[in-house]
Write a protein that holds these residues in place. Sequence first.
Motif, PDB file in Angstrom:
ATOM      1  N   THR A 226       0.843  -1.195   0.000  1.00 11.81           N
ATOM      2  CA  THR A 226       0.000   0.000   0.000  1.00 11.81           C
ATOM      3  C   THR A 226       0.875   1.241   0.000  1.00 11.81           C
ATOM      4  O   THR A 226       1.859   1.311   0.743  1.00 11.81           O
ATOM      5  N   SER A 227       0.530   2.211  -0.826  1.00  8.81           N
ATOM      6  CA  SER A 227       1.277   3.469  -0.883  1.00  8.81           C
ATOM      7  C   SER A 227       0.757   4.446   0.158  1.00  8.81           C
ATOM      8  O   SER A 227      -0.453   4.525   0.402  1.00  8.81           O
ATOM      9  N   GLY A 228       1.666   5.214   0.751  1.00 10.00           N
ATOM     10  CA  GLY A 228       1.243   6.182   1.755  1.00 10.00           C
ATOM     11  C   GLY A 228       2.381   7.103   2.164  1.00 10.00           C
ATOM     12  O   GLY A 228       3.325   7.337   1.394  1.00 10.00           O
ATOM     13  N   TYR A 229       2.316   7.586   3.383  1.00 14.41           N
ATOM     14  CA  TYR A 229       3.266   8.581   3.880  1.00 14.41           C
ATOM     15  C   TYR A 229       3.683   8.229   5.301  1.00 14.41           C
ATOM     16  O   TYR A 229       2.879   7.760   6.108  1.00 14.41           O
ATOM     17  N   SER A 230       4.968   8.488   5.618  1.00 18.39           N
ATOM     18  CA  SER A 230       5.460   8.233   6.967  1.00 18.39           C
ATOM     19  C   SER A 230       6.759   8.997   7.172  1.00 18.39           C
ATOM     20  O   SER A 230       7.354   9.504   6.224  1.00 18.39           O
ATOM     21  N   GLY A 231       7.179   9.082   8.430  1.00 16.49           N
ATOM     22  CA  GLY A 231       8.464   9.684   8.751  1.00 16.49           C
ATOM     23  C   GLY A 231       8.441  11.159   9.068  1.00 16.49           C
ATOM     24  O   GLY A 231       9.490  11.757   9.320  1.00 16.49           O
ATOM     25  N   GLY A 232       7.236  11.766   9.069  1.00 14.73           N
ATOM     26  CA  GLY A 232       7.145  13.201   9.304  1.00 14.73           C
ATOM     27  C   GLY A 232       6.573  13.573  10.656  1.00 14.73           C
ATOM     28  O   GLY A 232       6.393  12.726  11.531  1.00 14.73           O
ATOM     29  N   HIS A 233       6.241  14.849  10.806  1.00 12.15           N
ATOM     30  CA  HIS A 233       5.798  15.365  12.099  1.00 12.15           C
ATOM     31  C   HIS A 233       4.366  15.898  12.077  1.00 12.15           C
ATOM     32  O   HIS A 233       3.901  16.443  13.079  1.00 12.15           O
ATOM     33  N   THR A 234       3.654  15.757  10.948  1.00 14.43           N
ATOM     34  CA  THR A 234       2.283  16.257  10.876  1.00 14.43           C
ATOM     35  C   THR A 234       1.298  15.096  10.787  1.00 14.43           C
ATOM     36  O   THR A 234       1.649  13.994  10.371  1.00 14.43           O
ATOM     37  N   LYS A 235       0.053  15.376  11.157  1.00  9.99           N
ATOM     38  CA  LYS A 235      -0.998  14.367  11.077  1.00  9.99           C
ATOM     39  C   LYS A 235      -1.733  14.475   9.742  1.00  9.99           C
ATOM     40  O   LYS A 235      -1.802  15.540   9.142  1.00  9.99           O
TER      41      LYS A 235
END
Length: 221
Positions: free
Chosen positions: A70-79
């Motif tokens: 699944t494609s997505g986003y991670s590793g950051g500081h925002t929700k």
Amino acid sequence: MKHSIYLLVLLFTFSCQNSAQSKKQQEKITTAQPVELPVEQGQARTYFASGCFWCVEAIFESVLGVNEVTSGYSGGHTKNPTYASSNTGKTGHAETVEVIYDPRLINFSTLVDVYFGSQNISQENGQGNDIGSQYRSIIFYQNEAQKQIILRKKDSIAKALNVKIAAEVYPFQKFWKAEDYHQDYEKLNPNNRYIQNVSKPRLNRFKEKFPDILKTNQEKD
């Protein structure tokens, strides 16, 4: 002179906007306790970022023992990051894939080999012409054993090839699923110019390096 100053201001502004996160934010993320996800119904989950998730999704889905990516986003500081917000470079998130796999057929160590073997390991803040903090390489661990596997492999590759490995190593915190149109993008858009010119060549280079762990056509179906 004014024109030169204006260009410098623009470049500085872009650089600030495209930085992943402040040192304080990054320190908070990299020193956090990792979140370990349980194996459910015989399936484990792990997370990787190495450039455009369209490319990375297709690579891992070609591997025997991987059931879903699944494609997505991670590793950051925002929700609740989105494709638009992550592309500003202000969220700290990188395009990431969630790999759901059967640990009886493939282990975490081999998936790390797939990760390092399917990218330009020395390129910082991007892959190929996809440049920016949202395309940087990050490998996520969920426990100390996974962290040590990653660090040993990273160190071994760096020494063997005499290169600096660009991949950051983060404790896993949370994965945010990307918009529906990003899922299975390469499979659903085979004639897209980016897919033809970037994703498929990258996938084919990976397949040439790892023929022994690929799914057969029957297993893909």
